[in-house]
Design a protein around this motif. Structure first.
Motif: not given
Length: 291
Positions: A98, A122, A125-126, A130-135, A138
């Motif tokens: 990012q 984003e 992830a979606s 994944y429920d967040s960009v951070e996840k 990871e």
């Protein structure tokens, strides 16, 4: 696995090992291209490996196309009986996810994207649950990647994540390509990650950027003095998330000619990996920090 052989004019043979990418297909392709190189077949002028295929260019005045075909099929039989063990290297590649540069670029091309209201990462992830960009970051950085081929443009590696199929990230390319992509962008298309070695057009989703040069035609970067292209098929990569401060620190080291990527030599066994993927990956990434 049954390879498909086709002639390309009078000077090429294209070998499709499998219709879809897998580490098994990659190993057959790598074994065969290494065997062709080792056999030193008279008339072979170029060997071009890819994800699950390869192409051989040869001089038909030196070796007849039918003889070249027979030689390749003989080498395939030997490759399939190999032990699928690779002496290679694992490399840590720092990634500023990012970052502002790819963000500015992707915002200029939202009309070409599947979801103009979201950034590339984003969106990725979606659609991958994944429920967040951070996840998502990871997941992208949490397992190593295989360099399955280098090409399309000079020095660009295609990377295949070393996890089971159910966990592989999948993201479509842009609806229509961008006319700009920053150099050293970490991108994603289909089930492959990549690192853009030069600035230019592109259609892969942009997740971040690495400060680590991977292509230097002038060979001024210390670790590229022997060869201008850093990656080679069979390399294993670990993406390491970094922040802006760490990114700037690496850039300063690169500019001073002092940066060296973290690299360790490792032995990779396909059979051991298939028996215990997570355990094998953990050992590979631990090897990066062994003295």
């Amino acid at each position: 696995m049954s390879s498909r052989y086709t002639f390309g004019g009078d000077e090429h043979i294209f070998v499709e090992v499998d219709e879809e990418m897998s580490l098994e297909a990659f190993f057959v392709s790598l074994s065969m291209t290494n065997a062709v190189r080792k056999a030193n077949i008279k008339g072979v002028t170029e060997i071009c490996p890819a994800n699950a295929s390869f192409q051989i260019k040869f001089d038909p005045d030196v070796i007849h196309p039918d003889d070249m075909m027979k030689e390749l099929k003989r080498l395939e039989a030997e490759a399939e009986q190999g032990d699928n063990v690779l002496e290679t290297r694992i490399i840590e590649v720092p990634v500023y996810y990012q970052d502002p540069w790819t963000h500015d670029t992707l915002m200029r091309f939202r009309e070409r994207h599947q979801d103009p209201s979201a950034t590339d990462i984003e969106y990725a992830a979606s659609i991958n649950g994944y429920d967040s960009v951070e996840k998502f970051i990871e997941a992208h950085s949490g397992a190593p990647w295989f360099v399955s081929m280098v090409g399309f443009v000079s020095g660009l590696p295609f990377l295949y994540q070393m996890v089971d199929r159910s966990r592989q990230i999948q993201v479509p390319k842009y609806l229509s390509p961008r006319t700009d992509t920053p150099r050293q962008t970490v991108g994603y298309g289909g089930s492959f990650s990549c690192i853009y070695s030069v600035r230019g057009a592109g259609g892969y989703q942009m997740f971040g950027i690495t400060p680590m040069p991977i292509y230097d035609p002038e060979q001024r970067v210390p670790y590229l003095k022997d060869f201008m292209v850093f990656f080679k098929p069979g390399d294993i990569v670990r993406f390491k998330p970094i922040n802006r401060e760490e990114y700037d620190a690496v850039i300063a080291q690169v500019q001073a000619g002092e940066y060296m990527p973290r690299i360790r030599n490792v032995r990779f066994s396909l059979s051991e990996f298939n028996a215990d993927m997570d355990g094998t990956n953990a050992k590979l990434m631990e090897a990066l920090y062994d003295r």
